[in-house]
Write an enzyme that holds these catalytic residues in place. Structure first.
Site, PDB file in Angstrom:
ATOM      1  N   SER A   1     -14.352   8.185  -0.382  1.00 42.23           N
ATOM      2  CA  SER A   1     -15.569   9.010  -0.349  1.00 42.23           C
ATOM      3  C   SER A   1     -16.741   8.357  -1.072  1.00 42.23           C
ATOM      4  CB  SER A   1     -15.258  10.356  -1.010  1.00 42.23           C
ATOM      5  OG  SER A   1     -16.448  10.985  -1.426  1.00 42.23           O
ATOM      6  N   GLY A   2     -17.873   8.271  -0.396  1.00 45.21           N
ATOM      7  CA  GLY A   2     -19.080   7.732  -1.025  1.00 45.21           C
ATOM      8  C   GLY A   2     -19.541   8.616  -2.172  1.00 45.21           C
ATOM      9  N   LEU A   3     -19.461   9.929  -1.952  1.00 43.23           N
ATOM     10  CA  LEU A   3     -19.859  10.864  -3.013  1.00 43.23           C
ATOM     11  C   LEU A   3     -18.982  10.660  -4.251  1.00 43.23           C
ATOM     12  CD1 LEU A   3     -21.274  13.383  -4.164  1.00 43.23           C
ATOM     13  CD2 LEU A   3     -19.583  14.780  -2.966  1.00 43.23           C
TER      14      LEU A   3
ATOM     15  N   ASP B   1     -25.233   9.770  -4.981  1.00 41.56           N
ATOM     16  CA  ASP B   1     -24.746   9.415  -3.643  1.00 41.56           C
ATOM     17  C   ASP B   1     -25.939   9.081  -2.745  1.00 41.56           C
ATOM     18  OD1 ASP B   1     -23.100   9.062  -1.483  1.00 41.56           O
ATOM     19  OD2 ASP B   1     -22.777  11.189  -1.103  1.00 41.56           O
TER      20      ASP B   1
ATOM     21  N   ASP C   1     -15.738   5.520   3.601  1.00 42.16           N
ATOM     22  CA  ASP C   1     -17.028   6.127   3.909  1.00 42.16           C
ATOM     23  C   ASP C   1     -18.073   5.021   3.742  1.00 42.16           C
ATOM     24  OD1 ASP C   1     -19.404   7.485   3.918  1.00 42.16           O
ATOM     25  OD2 ASP C   1     -18.912   8.824   2.233  1.00 42.16           O
TER      26      ASP C   1
ATOM     27  N   ASP D   1     -21.179   5.048   4.574  1.00 42.10           N
ATOM     28  CA  ASP D   1     -22.549   5.565   4.614  1.00 42.10           C
ATOM     29  C   ASP D   1     -23.236   5.149   5.922  1.00 42.10           C
ATOM     30  OD1 ASP D   1     -22.143   6.820   2.218  1.00 42.10           O
ATOM     31  OD2 ASP D   1     -23.175   5.316   0.998  1.00 42.10           O
TER      32      ASP D   1
ATOM     33  N   GLU E   1     -22.453   6.708   9.352  1.00 42.22           N
ATOM     34  CA  GLU E   1     -23.196   7.903   9.750  1.00 42.22           C
ATOM     35  C   GLU E   1     -24.568   7.540  10.291  1.00 42.22           C
ATOM     36  OE1 GLU E   1     -22.683   9.194   5.583  1.00 42.22           O
ATOM     37  OE2 GLU E   1     -24.778   9.863   5.649  1.00 42.22           O
TER      38      GLU E   1
ATOM     39  N   LYS F   1     -29.285   6.617   2.255  1.00 43.69           N
ATOM     40  CA  LYS F   1     -28.950   7.977   2.684  1.00 43.69           C
ATOM     41  C   LYS F   1     -28.990   8.947   1.499  1.00 43.69           C
ATOM     42  CE  LYS F   1     -25.364   9.357   1.406  1.00 43.69           C
ATOM     43  NZ  LYS F   1     -23.962   9.322   1.814  1.00 43.69           N
TER      44      LYS F   1
ATOM     45  N   ASN G   1     -26.870  12.552   0.277  1.00 45.10           N
ATOM     46  CA  ASN G   1     -25.663  13.315   0.598  1.00 45.10           C
ATOM     47  C   ASN G   1     -26.004  14.481   1.524  1.00 45.10           C
ATOM     48  OD1 ASN G   1     -23.697  15.719  -0.044  1.00 45.10           O
ATOM     49  ND2 ASN G   1     -22.611  13.821  -0.492  1.00 45.10           N
ATOM     50  N   SER G   2     -25.131  14.733   2.472  1.00 47.09           N
ATOM     51  CA  SER G   2     -25.396  15.710   3.534  1.00 47.09           C
ATOM     52  C   SER G   2     -25.615  17.134   3.031  1.00 47.09           C
ATOM     53  CB  SER G   2     -24.227  15.719   4.525  1.00 47.09           C
ATOM     54  OG  SER G   2     -24.001  14.420   5.020  1.00 47.09           O
TER      55      SER G   2
ATOM     56  N   ARG H   1     -20.046   8.832  12.637  1.00 51.81           N
ATOM     57  CA  ARG H   1     -20.278  10.133  12.036  1.00 51.81           C
ATOM     58  C   ARG H   1     -21.615  10.679  12.526  1.00 51.81           C
ATOM     59  NH1 ARG H   1     -20.011  11.301   5.581  1.00 51.81           N
ATOM     60  NH2 ARG H   1     -21.724  12.796   5.396  1.00 51.81           N
TER      61      ARG H   1
ATOM     62  N   HIS I   1     -19.998  16.510  11.268  1.00 48.77           N
ATOM     63  CA  HIS I   1     -20.149  17.113   9.937  1.00 48.77           C
ATOM     64  C   HIS I   1     -21.013  18.362  10.032  1.00 48.77           C
ATOM     65  CE1 HIS I   1     -19.415  17.243   5.811  1.00 48.77           C
ATOM     66  NE2 HIS I   1     -20.325  16.410   5.336  1.00 48.77           N
TER      67      HIS I   1
HETATM   68  C1  SPV Z   1     -18.323  11.811   1.159  1.00 47.37           C
HETATM   69  O1  SPV Z   1     -17.238  12.245   0.795  1.00 47.37           O
HETATM   70  O2  SPV Z   1     -18.962  10.999   0.529  1.00 47.37           O
HETATM   71  C2  SPV Z   1     -18.902  12.305   2.414  1.00 47.37           C
HETATM   72  C3  SPV Z   1     -18.613  13.638   2.824  1.00 47.37           C
HETATM   73  O3  SPV Z   1     -19.653  11.585   3.007  1.00 47.37           O
HETATM   74  S1  SPV Z   1     -19.890  14.620   2.261  1.00 47.37           S
HETATM   75  O4  SPV Z   1     -20.032  14.453   0.870  1.00 47.37           O
HETATM   76  O5  SPV Z   1     -19.521  15.929   2.659  1.00 47.37           O
HETATM   77  O6  SPV Z   1     -21.101  14.175   2.944  1.00 47.37           O
HETATM   78 MG    MG Z   2     -20.432  10.127   1.947  1.00 41.13          MG
END
Ligand code: SPV
Ligand code: MG
Length: 540
Positions: A47-49, A59, A86, A88, A115, A121, A123-124, A160, A191
């Site tokens: 996970s990027g986050l 993130d 991930d 990104d 994505e 980016k 975070n979503s 993504r 997502h």
């Molecule tokens: C991550 O886990 O870094 C993701 C999922 O990209 S989210 O944080 O939901 O975007």
């Molecule tokens: Mg991410």
């Protein structure tokens, strides 16, 4: 036949293709990866986050892609299950994606999700207005570049789609997914940040079986997993739950220690240090050290029998155990400890009895024979043996010897080896107990070896059969220690166990067919039985 394990990439591919709903769990470093693997997950989500959170940055591509890859390397190095990273937005344009995919292949990463947003980016789940989408054609080019760059045909590229996150609706999401699928994506990650799964369910319904669909139910977490199963999703990603649980646990512990200024109330709540060592794989290193490191795995412990008062010394031992009598200003026992330390033995257990409170030192371990007045050496030895495993030196507490003697014993690979003084005649007196030994061969000057076996030991060995006196130093290999423990268990059943001395143990070993070897020495040691001995010890 040697069956080669399927590559990580092919296992991720199989998860995506599986007709069952499969799961990936978030990891953010080598430790969390190990924990996820041990929990039984078949794959991991890098996970990027979570990786950026664990690094203490946002993130927003604040960690460079090579910094992320450093973390990825630790994750892969500590696990054998596949990792979907991930990626990104791919850290740049198609060209950066090509290099990313090459590097991931070299690191053994099974796949990457990219994505369709714009670098850097956001975070979503943050700021809808900060979620500009990439141009669809441009992003399809990135997917194609990724697929063209992979060296392992099983490497997975997941496209993504962020159209729902950016508020563009289902039609745009489907249009983009279709373009990315046609560009070669192995799966679509759709997502959504809604608290109900409506959007992703609608997408899956329209998408059908064109290619596997991956979801991240962080916001619609209350949805029963069977809903995802029934809808036909391929993989659900639990995307950030380990970094969040780690943060909760760390906050609680840090606050508590800061407030209470003691570890007392946290120790029981957290994993023991031993668990951290286990997770780090220390057991494997210990085994490897035995294979590759000279001398490793050969650490030797010692047990020193120092429970008796030493009545023969009269007034001198009224208040002091014999082993603590000062010799040249330093207690006899500590002088022996110094010698053992010099030959590399640091793990030393002293069996105490008489005036045990007078024997203490921070670098020693203790076992107590509180029945020292009514028992003998084997009762003390039994207490000491509880503290040791592996190779062990057993010694009387009232002896001194030159350090070459324990060195000779340690250098030999015999399982049970005694140091025996072949100059025994002048030491043999009727009023004195002695561990006299009869062997299968007398000492010979030209054979300063330890190919000699003990036949019997004790004060009653006839002078005509005597070949030496045991100096009170016995080396046991791990196997030898096991044989001694077995013999001790048998002897402990005897009604006269309390009266048994070391000679009884050595004779029992011989009776059991254990090969008890003898290393002859000539002098260079003494024991302290009486006042004359004490005088001699002063000049040793
Ligand atoms: C991550 O886990 O870094 C993701 C999922 O990209 S989210 O944080 O939901 O975007
Ligand atoms: Mg991410």
């Amino acid at each position: 036949m040697l069956v080669k394990k399927a590559s990580k990439a092919s296992r991720l591919r199989a998860l995506l293709a599986s007709p069952e709903l499969e799961f990936l769990c978030e990891v953010h470093n080598g430790l969390s990866a190990k924990i996820v693997e041990e929990a039984g997950f078949k794959g991991m989500w890098g996970s990027g986050l979570s990786i950026s959170a664990a690094l203490g940055v946002r993130d927003n591509n604040e960690a460079s892609w090579t910094e992320v890859l450093d973390v990825v390397d630790f994750i892969g190095g500590n696990t054998s299950i596949p990792l979907l990273l991930d990626g990104d937005t791919g850290y740049g344009n198609f060209n950066n994606v090509r290099r990313l995919v090459k590097k991931l292949g070299q690191l053994g990463v099974a796949g990457v999700a990219i994505e369709d947003k714009v670098f850097p980016k956001t975070n979503s789940f943050l700021r809808e207005e900060r979620q500009p989408l990439a141009d669809m054609e441009e992003f399809a080019g990135k997917i194609k570049a990724a697929k063209d760059s992979q060296e392992d045909p099983d490497f997975c590229v997941v496209a993504r789609v962020e159209a729902l996150i950016a508020g563009w609706g289902l039609g745009e999401a489907l249009k983009r997914a279709d373009a990315y699928h046609k560009a070669g994506a192995d799966a679509i990650l759709i997502h959504s940040k809604k608290s109900v799964p409506d959007e992703v369910l609608a997408f899956q319904k329209e998408w059908g079986k064109r290619c596997p669909v991956v979801i991240v139910p962080t916001k619609y977490y209350a949805t029963p997993t069977d809903v995802f199963r029934d809808a036909g999703f391929s993989v659900a990603i639990w995307a950030n739950h380990l970094v969040r649980s780690a943060a909760a646990a760390m906050q609680q512990t840090a606050r508590q220690i800061a407030k209470e200024q003691t570890l007392l109330n946290v120790e029981e709540r957290i994993v023991p240090v031993a668990e951290i060592f286990r997770l780090q794989g220390d057991a494997e290193l210990e085994e490897a050290e035995k294979r590759y490191l000279p001398g490793a795995g050969k650490t030797v412990s010692a047990v020193i029998l120092a429970a008796s008062r030493g009545k023969e010394l009269g007034a001198l031992t009224e208040a002091l155990p014999k082993a603590m009598l000062p010799i040249g200003g330093r207690p006899l026992l500590y002088r022996q400890v110094d010698t053992l330390n010099e030959v590399g033995i640091k793990d030393i257990t002293i069996v105490r009895g008489f005036r045990k409170e007078l024997i203490s030192a921070p670098n020693l371990r203790f076992a107590d024979n509180d029945a020292y007045e009514t028992t003998q050496e084997l009762s003390s030895l039994a207490k000491g043996l509880e503290k040791v495993s592996g190779a062990t030196l057993v010694a009387y507490g009232d002896i001194l010897y030159k350090k070459y003697i324990p060195e000779l014993l340690l250098a030999a690979d015999d399982d049970v080896l005694l140091a025996v003084d072949s100059d025994w005649r002048e030491r043999r007196r009727d009023d004195r107990y002695g561990d006299f030994v009869s062997c299968d061969r007398a000492y010979r000057k030209e054979q300063f070896d330890h190919e000699v076996r003990l036949k019997t030991m004790g004060p009653a060995v006839p002078a005509a059969d005597t070949h030496g006196e045991w100096i009170g130093l016995l080396k046991l290999s791990a196997k030898g220690l096991a044989a001694v423990k077995d013999a001790m268990a048998e002897l402990a059943k005897r009604p006269d166990f309390n009266k048994l001395r070391m000679a009884a143990l050595l004779n029992e070993l011989v009776a059991r067919g254990v090969s008890v070897k003898v290393q002859y020495v000539r002098g260079h040691w003494l024991d302290v039985d009486d006042v004359t001995d004490l005088g001699a010890a002063g000049s040793f």
